[in-house]
Design an enzyme around this catalytic site. Structure first.
Site, PDB file in Angstrom:
ATOM      1  N   SER A 115       0.784  -3.602  -1.771  1.00  0.00           N
ATOM      2  CA  SER A 115       1.535  -3.431  -2.495  1.00  0.00           C
ATOM      3  C   SER A 115       0.936  -4.467  -4.591  1.00  0.00           C
ATOM      4  CB  SER A 115       2.876  -3.101  -2.944  1.00  0.00           C
ATOM      5  OG  SER A 115       3.267  -3.350  -3.945  1.00  0.00           O
TER       6      SER A 115
ATOM      7  N   TYR B 208      11.532  -4.477   1.070  1.00  0.00           N
ATOM      8  CA  TYR B 208      10.351  -3.013   0.974  1.00  0.00           C
ATOM      9  C   TYR B 208       9.198  -4.137   0.954  1.00  0.00           C
ATOM     10  CZ  TYR B 208       6.756  -0.670  -1.369  1.00  0.00           C
ATOM     11  OH  TYR B 208       5.238  -0.233  -1.850  1.00  0.00           O
TER      12      TYR B 208
ATOM     13  N   LYS C 168       5.224  -4.820   3.471  1.00  0.00           N
ATOM     14  CA  LYS C 168       4.333  -4.983   2.958  1.00  0.00           C
ATOM     15  C   LYS C 168       3.414  -6.435   3.440  1.00  0.00           C
ATOM     16  CE  LYS C 168       3.854  -0.409   1.231  1.00  0.00           C
ATOM     17  NZ  LYS C 168       2.937  -0.005   1.899  1.00  0.00           N
TER      18      LYS C 168
HETATM   19  P1  NAD Z   1       4.827   8.732  -0.778  1.00  0.00           P
HETATM   20  O1  NAD Z   1       5.973   8.953  -0.286  1.00  0.00           O
HETATM   21  O2  NAD Z   1       4.987  10.373  -1.816  1.00  0.00           O
HETATM   22  O3  NAD Z   1       3.870   8.815   0.729  1.00  0.00           O
HETATM   23  C1  NAD Z   1       3.802   8.525   1.714  1.00  0.00           C
HETATM   24  C2  NAD Z   1       3.639   9.895   2.615  1.00  0.00           C
HETATM   25  O4  NAD Z   1       3.563   9.255   3.996  1.00  0.00           O
HETATM   26  C3  NAD Z   1       4.827  10.661   2.374  1.00  0.00           C
HETATM   27  O5  NAD Z   1       4.140  11.708   3.053  1.00  0.00           O
HETATM   28  C4  NAD Z   1       6.182  10.711   4.013  1.00  0.00           C
HETATM   29  O6  NAD Z   1       6.299  12.166   4.534  1.00  0.00           O
HETATM   30  C5  NAD Z   1       4.807  10.342   4.526  1.00  0.00           C
HETATM   31  N1  NAD Z   1       5.238   9.169   6.168  1.00  0.00           N
HETATM   32  C6  NAD Z   1       6.721   8.041   5.674  1.00  0.00           C
HETATM   33  N2  NAD Z   1       6.669   7.855   7.330  1.00  0.00           N
HETATM   34  C7  NAD Z   1       5.896   8.800   8.009  1.00  0.00           C
HETATM   35  C8  NAD Z   1       5.931   8.425   9.190  1.00  0.00           C
HETATM   36  N3  NAD Z   1       6.873   7.047   9.834  1.00  0.00           N
HETATM   37  N4  NAD Z   1       5.374   9.201   9.493  1.00  0.00           N
HETATM   38  C9  NAD Z   1       3.982   9.825   8.638  1.00  0.00           C
HETATM   39  N5  NAD Z   1       4.782   9.875   7.809  1.00  0.00           N
HETATM   40  C10 NAD Z   1       5.568   8.781   7.231  1.00  0.00           C
HETATM   41  O7  NAD Z   1       4.209   6.940  -1.960  1.00  0.00           O
HETATM   42  P2  NAD Z   1       2.875   7.238  -2.293  1.00  0.00           P
HETATM   43  O8  NAD Z   1       3.394   6.761  -3.292  1.00  0.00           O
HETATM   44  O9  NAD Z   1       1.986   8.376  -1.868  1.00  0.00           O
HETATM   45  O10 NAD Z   1       2.808   5.496  -1.402  1.00  0.00           O
HETATM   46  C11 NAD Z   1       1.379   5.876  -0.397  1.00  0.00           C
HETATM   47  C12 NAD Z   1       1.383   4.349   0.180  1.00  0.00           C
HETATM   48  O11 NAD Z   1       1.596   2.972  -1.317  1.00  0.00           O
HETATM   49  C13 NAD Z   1       3.062   3.747   1.079  1.00  0.00           C
HETATM   50  O12 NAD Z   1       2.927   2.936   2.064  1.00  0.00           O
HETATM   51  C14 NAD Z   1       3.737   3.256  -0.483  1.00  0.00           C
HETATM   52  O13 NAD Z   1       4.437   1.607  -0.070  1.00  0.00           O
HETATM   53  C15 NAD Z   1       2.564   2.613  -0.930  1.00  0.00           C
HETATM   54  N6  NAD Z   1       2.534   1.391  -2.491  1.00  0.00           N
HETATM   55  C16 NAD Z   1       2.591   2.874  -3.449  1.00  0.00           C
HETATM   56  C17 NAD Z   1       3.118   2.262  -4.869  1.00  0.00           C
HETATM   57  C18 NAD Z   1       3.391   3.587  -5.616  1.00  0.00           C
HETATM   58  O14 NAD Z   1       4.013   3.146  -6.509  1.00  0.00           O
HETATM   59  N7  NAD Z   1       3.661   5.121  -5.357  1.00  0.00           N
HETATM   60  C19 NAD Z   1       2.699   1.129  -4.885  1.00  0.00           C
HETATM   61  C20 NAD Z   1       2.088   0.087  -4.318  1.00  0.00           C
HETATM   62  C21 NAD Z   1       2.123   0.185  -3.204  1.00  0.00           C
HETATM   63  N1  UFG Z   2      12.293   1.193 -15.526  1.00  0.00           N
HETATM   64  C1  UFG Z   2      12.826   0.968 -16.949  1.00  0.00           C
HETATM   65  N2  UFG Z   2      13.747   2.544 -16.941  1.00  0.00           N
HETATM   66  C2  UFG Z   2      13.456   3.657 -15.610  1.00  0.00           C
HETATM   67  C3  UFG Z   2      12.413   2.775 -14.268  1.00  0.00           C
HETATM   68  C4  UFG Z   2      12.055   1.328 -14.601  1.00  0.00           C
HETATM   69  O1  UFG Z   2      12.964   0.458 -17.920  1.00  0.00           O
HETATM   70  O2  UFG Z   2      14.348   4.060 -15.565  1.00  0.00           O
HETATM   71  C5  UFG Z   2      11.152  -0.696 -15.994  1.00  0.00           C
HETATM   72  C6  UFG Z   2      11.115  -1.449 -15.000  1.00  0.00           C
HETATM   73  O3  UFG Z   2      12.284  -2.420 -15.492  1.00  0.00           O
HETATM   74  C7  UFG Z   2      10.318  -1.877 -15.014  1.00  0.00           C
HETATM   75  C8  UFG Z   2       9.346  -1.245 -15.476  1.00  0.00           C
HETATM   76  O4  UFG Z   2      10.066   0.277 -16.054  1.00  0.00           O
HETATM   77  O5  UFG Z   2      10.062  -2.982 -16.252  1.00  0.00           O
HETATM   78  C9  UFG Z   2       8.428  -0.607 -14.616  1.00  0.00           C
HETATM   79  O6  UFG Z   2       9.447  -0.235 -13.568  1.00  0.00           O
HETATM   80  P1  UFG Z   2       8.856   0.151 -11.721  1.00  0.00           P
HETATM   81  O7  UFG Z   2      10.275   0.754 -11.159  1.00  0.00           O
HETATM   82  O8  UFG Z   2       8.574   2.253 -12.393  1.00  0.00           O
HETATM   83  O9  UFG Z   2       8.242  -0.247 -11.792  1.00  0.00           O
HETATM   84  P2  UFG Z   2       7.752  -1.897 -11.057  1.00  0.00           P
HETATM   85  O10 UFG Z   2       6.714  -2.015 -11.448  1.00  0.00           O
HETATM   86  O11 UFG Z   2       9.322  -2.299 -11.076  1.00  0.00           O
HETATM   87  O12 UFG Z   2       7.340  -1.494  -9.273  1.00  0.00           O
HETATM   88  C10 UFG Z   2       6.784  -0.323  -8.658  1.00  0.00           C
HETATM   89  C11 UFG Z   2       7.111   0.160  -7.412  1.00  0.00           C
HETATM   90  C12 UFG Z   2       6.983  -1.152  -6.160  1.00  0.00           C
HETATM   91  C13 UFG Z   2       6.167  -1.406  -6.414  1.00  0.00           C
HETATM   92  C14 UFG Z   2       5.078  -2.148  -7.470  1.00  0.00           C
HETATM   93  C15 UFG Z   2       4.219  -2.539  -7.666  1.00  0.00           C
HETATM   94  O13 UFG Z   2       8.329   0.687  -7.331  1.00  0.00           O
HETATM   95  O14 UFG Z   2       7.354  -0.478  -5.151  1.00  0.00           O
HETATM   96  O15 UFG Z   2       5.560  -0.632  -8.803  1.00  0.00           O
HETATM   97  O16 UFG Z   2       3.070  -2.086  -6.733  1.00  0.00           O
HETATM   98  F1  UFG Z   2       6.300  -2.856  -5.790  1.00  0.00           F
END
Ligand code: NAD
Ligand code: UFG
Length: 352
Positions: A134, A158, A162
């Site tokens: 991330s 979190y 990562k």
């Molecule tokens: P998500 O929660 O939709 O998907 C994660 C999946 O993993 C879920 O289906 C959950 O049920 C499953 N899971 C969690 N723990 C588990 C376990 N112990 N065993 C088996 N399954 C398990 O999230 P996502 O947005 O699809 O994210 C996927 C990956 O990408 C995550 O590792 C997350 O940290 C990373 N990531 C997401 C974002 C984002 O903003 N969505 C940004 C950066 C990184």
């Molecule tokens: N924001 C608002 N109102 C809301 C939610 C978010 O104004 O209700 C703003 C936040 O303050 C920020 C921007 O929108 O300025 C984006 O916020 P997000 O929470 O959507 O995303 P972030 O960039 O804070 O973080 C996300 C994930 C993290 C990840 C990161 C980079 O939550 O886990 O993207 O991948 F690490």
């Protein structure tokens, strides 16, 4: 048939938001896929939708296994029966606020889960891995765009999982050069499949901007809190690099192909972002345009720990993976709205 396609790909967390979209693209490229997911943050309906989307023929190429990656037995069952060519590892918990309140839950799920997975992978001699990292590992960057060789840091439990998992991957590969590992650092994944059949379905009140805007648009929430209007940006709101989930999915396919085709990958990180920053207020305006809905906003103080501006340098992924995001914020909002308007309660029926 391309290199490695005869082997199955294991996708952990494949029922989740990014996982379902990636599995779809893998199937379309001819890969055979096994998913393991404990449905902690997802529902099996997502897999049914995925099958429907690819049709009866290709849906024979995907298996779903309910299981937990922390449970060695669940993994042993899979690896002892199937030879996996590589693993794409999405499974993990991702809510920043929850990780601050319950750090052990995050260390257990993300760290113990991944370590257990890697042990079983090594035992069965499957040492090719694509890992979901991330942009959080850049913390509050001094400069933008974020380049892969920046110093890394953790802002919360979190983010620490990562960061640790990136370090663990690097150590693992250093100790045993048979490992090939690609760490993909996602920026802000949004949008949905263009059919409107797959999308993000967060449980409870969303933490992230786009799902929150969406729930305001469908009437589930009254207004959007805009966190911060005094940032040193052109409109005072914070800037992020939003990336369409289908672009992200394609990024995984090319990363996987690179892993399968090149021996000397080592352990390497790539940013997956567009390289363009968009402010919160610009995102609201783009969503209003795409949906035709007015999004009422309330200007609020900054959210603690938030950075002013975070966006990716896309040069390395462009050069070495040949990958570039195709979609801009208009398409992200268009597809997000299609998903939300067709599925205002996500994969669930409307509560009575
Ligand atoms: P998500 O929660 O939709 O998907 C994660 C999946 O993993 C879920 O289906 C959950 O049920 C499953 N899971 C969690 N723990 C588990 C376990 N112990 N065993 C088996 N399954 C398990 O999230 P996502 O947005 O699809 O994210 C996927 C990956 O990408 C995550 O590792 C997350 O940290 C990373 N990531 C997401 C974002 C984002 O903003 N969505 C940004 C950066 C990184
Ligand atoms: N924001 C608002 N109102 C809301 C939610 C978010 O104004 O209700 C703003 C936040 O303050 C920020 C921007 O929108 O300025 C984006 O916020 P997000 O929470 O959507 O995303 P972030 O960039 O804070 O973080 C996300 C994930 C993290 C990840 C990161 C980079 O939550 O886990 O993207 O991948 F690490």
């Amino acid at each position: 048939m391309g290199i490695g396609m005869e082997e199955k790909i294991l996708v952990t967390g494949g029922a989740g938001f990014i996982g379902t979209h990636t599995v779809l693209q893998l199937l379309k490229q001819g890969f055979k896929v096994s998913i393991i997911d404990n449905l902690d943050n997802s529902v099996e309906e997502a897999i049914h939708r995925l099958r429907k989307l690819v049709g009866p023929q290709l849906s024979q190429n995907v298996e779903f296994h309910l299981g937990d990656i922390r449970n060695e037995k669940d993994l042993e069952k899979l690896f002892s029966q199937t030879k996996f060519g590589a693993v794409i590892h999405f499974a993990g918990l991702k809510a920043v606020g929850e990780s601050v309140a319950h750090p052990m839950r995050y260390f257990d799920n993300n760290l113990v889960g991944s370590i257990t997975l890697y042990k079983v992978m090594a035992k069965y001699n499957c040492k090719k891995l694509v890992f979901s990292s991330s942009a959080t590992v850049y913390g509050q960057p001094d400069k933008v765009p974020c380049v892969e060789n920046f110093e890394l840091t953790a802002m919360n439990p979190y983010g620490r999982t990562k960061l640790f998992l990136e370090e663990i991957a690097r150590d693992l590969q250093k100790a045993d050069s048979e490992w090939r590992i690609i760490l993909l650092r996602y920026f802000n994944p949004v949008g949905a499949h263009e059919s409107g059949m797959l999308g993000e379905d967060p449980k409870g009140i969303p933490n992230n901007l786009m799902p929150y805007i969406t729930q305001v648009a469908v009437g589930r929430l009254p207004e959007l809190n805009v966190y911060g209007h005094d940032y040193p940006t052109h409109d005072g709101s914070a800037i992020r690099d939003y990336i369409h989930v289908m672009d992200l999915a394609d990024g995984h396919v090319v990363a996987l192909e690179k892993l399968l085709e090149h021996k000397d990958i080592g352990c390497v990180a790539y940013n997956l972002g567009t390289g363009h920053g968009t402010s919160v207020l610009e995102m609201v305006a783009a969503f209003e345009k795409a949906s035709g809905k007015k999004i009422p906003i309330k200007l609020c103080p900054r959210r603690p720990g938030d950075a002013t501006a975070v966006y990716a340098s896309t040069e390395k992924a462009g050069k070495e993976l040949g990958w570039k995001a195709k979609y801009g914020v208009d398409e992200m909002c268009r597809d997000q709205w299609k998903w939300a308007s067709q599925n205002p309660w996500g994969y669930q029926p409307k509560p009575k």
